[in-house]
Design an enzyme around this catalytic site. Structure first.
Site, mmCIF file in Angstrom:
data_model
loop_
_atom_site.group_PDB
_atom_site.id
_atom_site.type_symbol
_atom_site.label_atom_id
_atom_site.label_comp_id
_atom_site.label_asym_id
_atom_site.label_seq_id
_atom_site.Cartn_x
_atom_site.Cartn_y
_atom_site.Cartn_z
ATOM 1 N N ASN A 1 -0.382 34.260 78.198
ATOM 2 C CA ASN A 1 -1.308 33.432 79.290
ATOM 3 C C ASN A 1 -1.257 34.291 80.390
ATOM 4 O OD1 ASN A 1 1.617 31.869 78.593
ATOM 5 N ND2 ASN A 1 0.868 30.884 80.639
ATOM 6 N N ASP A 2 -0.683 33.860 81.502
ATOM 7 C CA ASP A 2 -0.773 34.400 82.920
ATOM 8 C C ASP A 2 -0.614 35.933 82.871
ATOM 9 O OD1 ASP A 2 -0.883 31.635 83.012
ATOM 10 O OD2 ASP A 2 0.629 31.665 84.866
HETATM 11 C C1 FRU Z 1 -0.132 28.492 84.263
HETATM 12 C C2 FRU Z 1 1.266 28.276 84.168
HETATM 13 C C3 FRU Z 1 2.133 28.414 85.189
HETATM 14 C C4 FRU Z 1 3.355 28.797 84.630
HETATM 15 C C5 FRU Z 1 3.160 29.330 83.272
HETATM 16 C C6 FRU Z 1 4.061 29.113 82.308
HETATM 17 O O1 FRU Z 1 -0.714 28.877 83.193
HETATM 18 O O2 FRU Z 1 1.517 26.774 83.820
HETATM 19 O O3 FRU Z 1 2.241 27.481 86.132
HETATM 20 O O4 FRU Z 1 4.468 29.570 85.417
HETATM 21 O O5 FRU Z 1 1.725 28.982 83.079
HETATM 22 O O6 FRU Z 1 3.656 29.848 81.043
#
Ligand code: FRU
Length: 478
Positions: A44-45
Site C-alpha cells: 500500500n502506501d
Molecule cells: C494508509 C494507512 C496509513 C497507515 C498504513 C498502514 O493507507 O492506513 O494510515 O500508516 O496505511 O499500512
C-alpha cells in the site's frame, strides 16, 4: 479466502517461507512491467521517499503473506532514474515492542550526510488495544536501516487511537524540526497534530493541532499528511477518510491537496483556494513527495484505496505504486508529469492498428470536438474502458463498468474529470493492470487499476486526434 488474525499477523522468519507465494504471484498475467509492485502479497502506501547516497530510495507498506492488510513491513526499492527499480529487501521489520504489530507509514529527511526515517510503530497489547508510537531509524552506508531503541513520543491521550504517518520537515527560519501526524480527534474530526524539536532525534514536544483555515470539519481521519514547498508556495497533501466528496461516487477515501501558506509559528495553514483532488481516478491514495528534492520535486502514490479489493487477489497479490511524477505549481494547481526518463523505456513505435500490447504509451493530440478512446475493447470494438470527452461541457468521463472483470462496483465505476479549458492532449500509460492518464500537460491525472481478460485486447478511437504509440520495456525487478 478468509484470513484469520494469526495468518495476517504472522511474523516472517525466513525469506524461503515466501518461495511458493512468490512463484504464484510472479506468474500472474497482471504483474506490471514498469510500476513498482509488491515482491509478494500486498503493497500500500509509499514511505520514506528520498534521494540520498546517489540514488532514490523508496519503501512501500508491505504485507508479505497475501492480498490482505496484516503485519506491515517497509520493503525497500532503489533507483537511479526513478524508472528502473531494484528490489533491496526489507527496510523495516516489526521486530520491537513498539512496532510489534506493524511498521506503519512515514517519511524521510536528510540532515547533513545522514538520512532518517520517521515512521509509526503500531503497537498492540494482548487485548488488541493500539498505541501508535512515533519512531525513527537511520540509513546506514550499506543501505540497511537501524532503529533508535525508543520512540520519539507516544500518542496523545486526548485524541483517538488513530495518530500515525509522521511527516518530518525542517524549518530554516525557526531552526526547528516539525512532524505532522495524521489523526482523528475524539469527536471524530480528521486533523493533523504538530510536534516540534530543535534536534531531530530528541527533545520533541507537542506544539498543537494544525489549523487549516476552513477545514475544521473535513472528514473523520486524515491519513498520510505531507507538506512541501514548491516555487515558494506550500502544498498540503492528505488523505481524508469517512466522508463522501463531490464527484467521487460512494467513495469515502480520498487524496486531496491545498495550495496555500504555512505559518510554522502559529501552526496555521491558510489556503489560497479550494482543495483539489490529486488525481481523478479510481485508485490513488496516500501520495508522498520526495524529501530533499526541492529543485526537482517528485510525488508518488499508492495505486489503490483502503477497503477495496482487486481481481489480482486470485493470484494472491495486490497493489502497486503510481509512476513517480514531477510536480510543479501553476496558480493554485499542481501539475504532474511523468519523469522524463520514462522515455528511455520506449522500445519501438507502434502502428495505430487497434491492437493493445502489454505495456504501452499513447501520446495523443486532439484537433477539437467530442472525443472517444476506448481501451481494452473486445475484438468487435465494443465495451472496454471508455474515455469520452464532451467538448461542449469540457467534461471527460471514464467508465470501467463494461470490462469483463468488474470490481469495487459499490464504490464507483464511472468518474468525471471536469476541465477548465478545452481538451488539448493526453498521455496514456498502460501497464498489465493499470492505466494512467496525464491530461493537458499534466493539469489533470487519472489513475486506475484495470484487469483485462484475454479477449479484451483491442482499442478504438474517434478520428479527431493525432496519435503516437510506443511499446514500453520492463523496468522493475521481480
Ligand atoms: C494508509 C494507512 C496509513 C497507515 C498504513 C498502514 O493507507 O492506513 O494510515 O500508516 O496505511 O499500512
Amino acid at each position: 479466502k478468509e484470513w484469520t488474525r494469526e495468518e495476517r499477523y504472522r511474523v516472517l522468519k525466513n525469506k524461503s517461507e515466501l518461495n511458493h507465494l512468490y512463484e504464484i504471484n510472479t506468474s500472474s498475467v497482471y504483474r506490471q512491467d514498469y510500476h513498482i509492485q509488491p515482491i509478494t502479497g500486498l503493497s500500500n502506501d509509499p514511505n520514506g521517499f528520498i534521494y540520498a547516497q546517489g540514488k532514490w530510495h523508496l519503501f512501500y507498506q508491505w504485507c508479505p503473506w497475501g492480498p490482505v492488510h496484516g503485519l506491515k513491513y517497509w520493503y525497500h526499492v532503489t533507483s537511479e532514474d526513478l524508472v528502473h527499480w531494484t528490489n533491496e529487501g526489507i527496510g523495516l521489520a516489526p521486530d520491537t515492542l513498539f512496532d510489534n504489530k506493524g511498521c506503519y507509514s512515514g517519511s524521510a529527511i536528510a540532515i547533513d550526510d545522514e538520512v532518517y526515517f520517521y515512521y509509526t510503530g503500531n503497537h498492540r497489547n494482548e487485548d488488541w488495544e493500539r498505541t501508535a508510537y512515533t519512531c525513527v531509524a537511520k540509513l546506514e552506508d550499506d543501505g540497511s536501516l537501524t532503529k533508535k531503541a525508543t520512540p520519539l513520543f507516544a500518542p496523545r491521550e486526548d485524541y483517538s487511537e488513530h495518530q500515525r504517518d509522521p511527516m518530518v520537515i525542517y524549518n530554516k527560519a525557526l531552526k526547528r524540526y516539525f512532524i505532522f501526524i495524521g489523526a482523528r480527534s475524539q469527536d471524530e474530526r480528521g486533523c493533523a497534530l504538530v510536534y516540534t524539536s530543535e534536534k531531530p532525534l530528541e527533545g520533541w514536544s507537542f506544539a498543537g493541532e494544525l489549523h487549516v483555515v476552513g477545514y475544521e470539519h473535513f472528514g473523520g481521519m486524515w491519513e498520510c499528511p505531507c507538506i512541501t514547498n514548491i516555487d515558494g508556495k506550500d502544498i498540503l497533501i492528505f488523505s481524508p477518510q469517512f466522508t463522501k466528496l463531490p464527484g467521487r461516487g460512494d467513495c469515502t477515501n480520498h487524496n486531496v491537496y491545498i495550495v496555500g501558506h504555512m505559518d510554522y509559528e502559529t501552526l496555521t495553514f491558510t489556503p489560497e483556494s479550494h482543495f483539489r483532488y490529486l488525481d481523478y481516478g479510481f485508485d490513488f491514495y496516500a501520495a508522498q513527495t520526495a524529501a530533499n528534492a526541492s529543485h526537482h520535486p517528485v510525488m508518488i502514490a499508492w495505486m489503490g484505496l483502503p477497503d477495496n479489493h482487486y481481481p489480482s487477489e486470485k493470484d494472491e497479490w495486490e497493489g502497486a505504486m503510481t509512476l513517480p511524477r514531477r510536480i510543479s505549481v501553476e496558480g493554485d494547481r499542481l501539475i504532474q508529469t511523468p519523469v522524463k526518463a520514462i522515455e528511455n523505456l520506449r522500445t519501438q513505435t507502434l502502428a495505430d492498428n487497434g491492437h493493445m500490447s502489454g505495456a504501452m504509451e499513447m501520446d495523443v493530440t486532439f484537433t477539437g470536438g467530442d472525443v472517444a478512446i476506448n481501451l481494452f475493447t473486445k475484438p468487435n470494438g465494443y465495451d472496454g474502458l471508455t474515455i469520452e470527452y464532451d467538448a461542449m461541457y469540457r467534461m471527460i468521463t471514464v467508465n470501467k463498468a463494461h470490462m469483463d472483470q468488474r470490481f469495487n462496483t459499490e464504490v464507483f465505476e464511472k468518474l468525471d474529470i471536469p476541465l477548465d479549458e478545452d481538451l488539448m492532449n493526453m498521455r496514456i500509460f498502460i501497464d498489465h493492470s493499470s492505466v494512467e492518464l496525464f491530461i493537458n500537460d499534466g493539469r489533470y491525472t487519472f489513475t486506475a487499476h484495470v484487469y483485462p481478460t484475454i479477449r479484451e485486447n483491442r482499442y478504438t478511437h474517434t478520428d479527431n486526434m493525432d496519435l503516437t504509440i510506443y511499446a514500453l520495456g520492463k523496468s522493475v525487478d521481480e
